[in-house]
Design an enzyme around this catalytic site. Structure first.
Site, PDB file in Angstrom:
ATOM      1  N   ASN A  32       0.864  -1.180   0.000  1.00 30.22           N
ATOM      2  CA  ASN A  32       0.000   0.000   0.000  1.00 30.22           C
ATOM      3  C   ASN A  32       0.896   1.223   0.000  1.00 30.22           C
ATOM      4  OD1 ASN A  32      -2.955   0.757   0.355  1.00 30.22           O
ATOM      5  ND2 ASN A  32      -1.966   2.058   1.873  1.00 30.22           N
ATOM      6  N   ASN A 102     -13.515  -0.522  -9.975  1.00 23.24           N
ATOM      7  CA  ASN A 102     -14.637  -0.196 -10.870  1.00 23.24           C
ATOM      8  C   ASN A 102     -14.152   0.678 -12.014  1.00 23.24           C
ATOM      9  OD1 ASN A 102     -16.989  -1.475 -10.100  1.00 23.24           O
ATOM     10  ND2 ASN A 102     -17.434   0.014  -8.503  1.00 23.24           N
ATOM     11  N   SER A 128     -17.867  -7.612  -7.382  1.00 24.22           N
ATOM     12  CA  SER A 128     -19.033  -7.039  -6.711  1.00 24.22           C
ATOM     13  C   SER A 128     -19.359  -7.764  -5.418  1.00 24.22           C
ATOM     14  CB  SER A 128     -20.263  -7.096  -7.625  1.00 24.22           C
ATOM     15  OG  SER A 128     -21.387  -6.623  -6.901  1.00 24.22           O
ATOM     16  N   GLY A 129     -19.880  -6.996  -4.484  1.00 25.27           N
ATOM     17  CA  GLY A 129     -20.346  -7.602  -3.242  1.00 25.27           C
ATOM     18  C   GLY A 129     -19.975  -6.782  -2.028  1.00 25.27           C
ATOM     19  N   LYS A 185     -19.497  -5.512 -15.389  1.00 27.82           N
ATOM     20  CA  LYS A 185     -19.640  -4.976 -14.024  1.00 27.82           C
ATOM     21  C   LYS A 185     -20.374  -3.628 -14.057  1.00 27.82           C
ATOM     22  CE  LYS A 185     -19.164  -4.414  -9.556  1.00 27.82           C
ATOM     23  NZ  LYS A 185     -18.986  -3.094  -9.134  1.00 27.82           N
ATOM     24  N   HIS A 188     -23.919  -4.335 -14.364  1.00 31.40           N
ATOM     25  CA  HIS A 188     -24.365  -4.786 -13.041  1.00 31.40           C
ATOM     26  C   HIS A 188     -24.690  -3.568 -12.169  1.00 31.40           C
ATOM     27  CE1 HIS A 188     -23.464  -5.265  -8.766  1.00 31.40           C
ATOM     28  NE2 HIS A 188     -23.949  -6.503  -8.867  1.00 31.40           N
ATOM     29  N   ASN A 189     -23.796  -2.608 -12.167  1.00 32.28           N
ATOM     30  CA  ASN A 189     -24.007  -1.438 -11.316  1.00 32.28           C
ATOM     31  C   ASN A 189     -25.187  -0.596 -11.794  1.00 32.28           C
ATOM     32  OD1 ASN A 189     -21.648  -2.342 -10.096  1.00 32.28           O
ATOM     33  ND2 ASN A 189     -20.914  -0.276  -9.734  1.00 32.28           N
ATOM     34  N   GLU A 192     -28.079  -2.244 -10.626  1.00 33.41           N
ATOM     35  CA  GLU A 192     -28.136  -2.009  -9.164  1.00 33.41           C
ATOM     36  C   GLU A 192     -28.821  -0.654  -8.879  1.00 33.41           C
ATOM     37  OE1 GLU A 192     -24.289  -2.498  -7.014  1.00 33.41           O
ATOM     38  OE2 GLU A 192     -24.575  -0.427  -6.377  1.00 33.41           O
ATOM     39  N   LYS A 260     -21.101   7.285  -7.719  1.00 31.56           N
ATOM     40  CA  LYS A 260     -19.707   7.392  -8.152  1.00 31.56           C
ATOM     41  C   LYS A 260     -19.564   7.350  -9.665  1.00 31.56           C
ATOM     42  CE  LYS A 260     -17.820   5.344  -3.963  1.00 31.56           C
ATOM     43  NZ  LYS A 260     -18.879   4.330  -3.706  1.00 31.56           N
ATOM     44  N   HIS A 449     -36.111  14.966 -44.116  1.00 33.93           N
ATOM     45  CA  HIS A 449     -35.336  13.820 -43.609  1.00 33.93           C
ATOM     46  C   HIS A 449     -35.833  12.476 -44.154  1.00 33.93           C
ATOM     47  CE1 HIS A 449     -32.863  16.228 -40.956  1.00 33.93           C
ATOM     48  NE2 HIS A 449     -33.954  16.857 -40.532  1.00 33.93           N
TER      49      HIS A 449
HETATM   50  C1  6PG Z   1     -20.702  -3.594  -5.945  1.00 34.13           C
HETATM   51  C2  6PG Z   1     -21.136  -2.137  -5.940  1.00 34.13           C
HETATM   52  C3  6PG Z   1     -19.995  -1.205  -5.820  1.00 34.13           C
HETATM   53  C4  6PG Z   1     -20.397   0.255  -5.907  1.00 34.13           C
HETATM   54  C5  6PG Z   1     -21.231   0.739  -4.793  1.00 34.13           C
HETATM   55  C6  6PG Z   1     -21.496   2.234  -4.765  1.00 34.13           C
HETATM   56  O1  6PG Z   1     -21.024  -4.236  -6.919  1.00 34.13           O
HETATM   57  O2  6PG Z   1     -20.104  -4.059  -4.973  1.00 34.13           O
HETATM   58  O3  6PG Z   1     -21.746  -1.867  -7.167  1.00 34.13           O
HETATM   59  O4  6PG Z   1     -19.127  -1.506  -6.858  1.00 34.13           O
HETATM   60  O5  6PG Z   1     -19.251   1.014  -5.910  1.00 34.13           O
HETATM   61  O6  6PG Z   1     -22.434   0.067  -4.810  1.00 34.13           O
HETATM   62  O7  6PG Z   1     -21.845   2.748  -6.003  1.00 34.13           O
HETATM   63  P1  6PG Z   1     -22.426   4.234  -6.125  1.00 34.13           P
HETATM   64  O8  6PG Z   1     -21.596   5.089  -5.185  1.00 34.13           O
HETATM   65  O9  6PG Z   1     -22.260   4.654  -7.514  1.00 34.13           O
HETATM   66  O10 6PG Z   1     -23.838   4.141  -5.668  1.00 34.13           O
END
Ligand code: 6PG
Length: 480
Positions: A32, A102, A128-129, A185, A188-189, A192, A260, A449
């Protein structure tokens, strides 16, 4: 002896993934940027967890067995490029770098190509998770340099969540080339975001019915026993049941949603490909609107809504239908986008396998992903999820409650953008002849058009001199 694998980036996801690897018998070298974080983290590991602190990148690289497997869990964006730049001179040809953050899929495409020039194999992998998933089994979506897959498959599948009747099917499989892992992914988001909005609207409608958070917690818990069973429904029940000083905690949380960017990226990609990812688009927009807290407070004093209360005939079971129908619609849209991206980028995505990977470990995990996996296993080239007989029946049934909920919510001035969008998509999709003929006529009127006719073959274009003032020039025809 050198470590089996190395991991850079010891924030929450990184630390938990290291512990997961260690629990599965992998020795892990960790690095790190802030050394004190490395030291304090390694100090918390137990004797049977082989986790080795390193203090410089050179020491880190030296301590990993060749071909090296290096997992990056650093903040998506420039930080990933910075670490890669520092690593490139230290790694050898044949080494493997896995970006588990991500990252935007186009960045991943660029990195796969850039590192290939150095003989380094790059995998962009969605993970994810959240914290718990990283620790006990996330859903992992790797894509990029396929030659690297045999070297990392066992390790990634070992630490991934398991699904299936015997809980032995890893939620991790090869997605495809280039940025496909991160693309999947991203979708997926996006989904979500849609799922979360759909549940937030249920909360709003149930609240308008006069149900307390505690009463709603029970409703969500009940929903979690049936066709709506999912991680997000489960945690929503827990959230609504939570109290602070005897009062519901949800009542004091500011209604301004953060984000995000992955939902927005999904919508941008859908727009670029011309796919109607309408529900997720609404979900992203709803988060944006929510952030205007002060402006909304001013608007609430100025702008009037109906004085009508929510129709008392609306029941929680109608709202459950709305949630289910909206979810089906959103996933149908998500899989339309995946299929299109797969074709246009020649990724050859296996949609059944992607649905199967989302059955456990990830945030959108749900019983219903099994049904989606079945649908695409039965018909890999399924034109649309809603054409699978299970989903045709499911949405035909649930659309009744969805419609009732949208009508009642609209009449009472309760905003339900995701439900309204789902219903609009559903009605638009099942309308064989809609209103775009008028759009085409308008486009032809003001800009020559051209339009196609139902009494002529597709691909023949016509222009009318609508006002009798135009010339014979026509605008070119193309579709965005
Ligand atoms: C996952 C989530 C993760 C994501 C958060 C917050 O699959 O574990 O999708 O990757 O970063 O859920 O996302 P937002 O801040 O955009 O709501």
């Amino acid at each position: 002896m050198a470590a089996d694998v190395g991991l850079i980036g010891l924030a929450v996801m990184g630390q938990n993934l290291v512990l997961n690897l260690a629990d599965h018998g992998y020795s892990v070298a960790v690095y790190n940027r802030t050394t004190s974080t490395t030291e304090s983290f390694v100090a918390t590991t137990t004797a049977d967890q082989d986790v080795r602190a390193t203090t410089t990148l050179a020491e880190f690289v030296d301590s990993v067995e060749r071909p090296r497997r290096v997992i990056l869990l650093v903040k998506a964006g420039p930080a990933v490029d910075a670490v890669i730049e520092d690593l490139v001179g230290l790694l050898d040809a044949g080494d493997i770098v896995i970006d588990g953050g991500n990252s935007l899929y186009t960045d991943t495409e660029r990195r796969v190509e850039g590192l290939a020039d150095h003989g380094i194999r790059f995998i962009g992998s969605g993970v994810s998770g959240g914290e718990e998933g990283a620790r006990h089994g996330p859903s992992i979506m790797p894509g990029g340099s396929e030659e690297a897959w045999p070297h990392v498959r066992d390790m990634l599948q070992a630490i991934a969540a398991k699904a299936g009747p015997a809980d032995d099917e890893p939620c991790c499989d090869w997605i495809g080339p280039g940025g496909s892992g991160h693309y999947v992914k991203m979708i997926h988001n996006g989904i979500e975001y849609g799922d979360m909005q759909v549940l937030a609207e249920a909360y709003l409608v149930l609240t308008a019915m006069g149900l307390s958070p505690a009463a709603q917690a029970e409703i969500f818990a009940e929903w979690n026993q049936g066709r709506l069973q999912s991680y997000l429904v489960e945690i929503t029940s827990g959230i609504l049941a939570a109290t602070e000083d005897g009062s519901a905690l949800i009542d004091v949380i500011l209604d301004a949603a953060g984000q995000k960017g992955t939902g927005k990226w999904t919508v941008i990609s859908a727009m670029e490909l011309g796919q109607p990812m309408m529900l997720v688009t609404e979900a992203v927009g709803a988060r944006m609107l929510s952030s205007f807290v002060d402006t909304r407070a001013r608007a609430s004093a100025l702008l009037q809504g109906p004085s009508t209360a929510l129709d008392p005939a609306l029941t929680p079971s109608d709202v459950a239908d709305a949630v289910y129908a909206a979810k089906i619609t959103s996933y149908a849209q998500g899989f339309m986008l995946l299929a299109d991206a797969s074709n246009s980028r020649e990724w050859d995505l296996d949609l059944a396998s992607i649905a199967a990977m989302w059955r456990a470990g990830c945030i959108i995990r749900a019983a219903f992903l099994d049904d989606i996996a079945h649908a695409y296993r039965d018909a890999p080239l399924l034109e649309n999820l809603l054409f699978d007989h299970f989903f045709t029946d499911a949405i035909n049934g649930a659309a009744v409650g969805l419609r009732k909920t949208v009508v009642a919510a609209a009449a009472a001035g309760v905003p339900v953008p995701a439900y309204a969008s789902a219903l609009t998509f559903y009605d638009g999709f099942r309308t064989a002849r809609g209103s775009a003929n008028l759009i085409q006529a308008q486009r032809d009127y003001f800009g020559a058009h051209t339009y196609e006719r139902i009494d002529k073959p597709r691909g023949e274009w016509f222009h009318t001199d609508w006002a009798g003032t135009g010339g014979t020039a026509r605008s070119g025809s193309y579709s965005a």
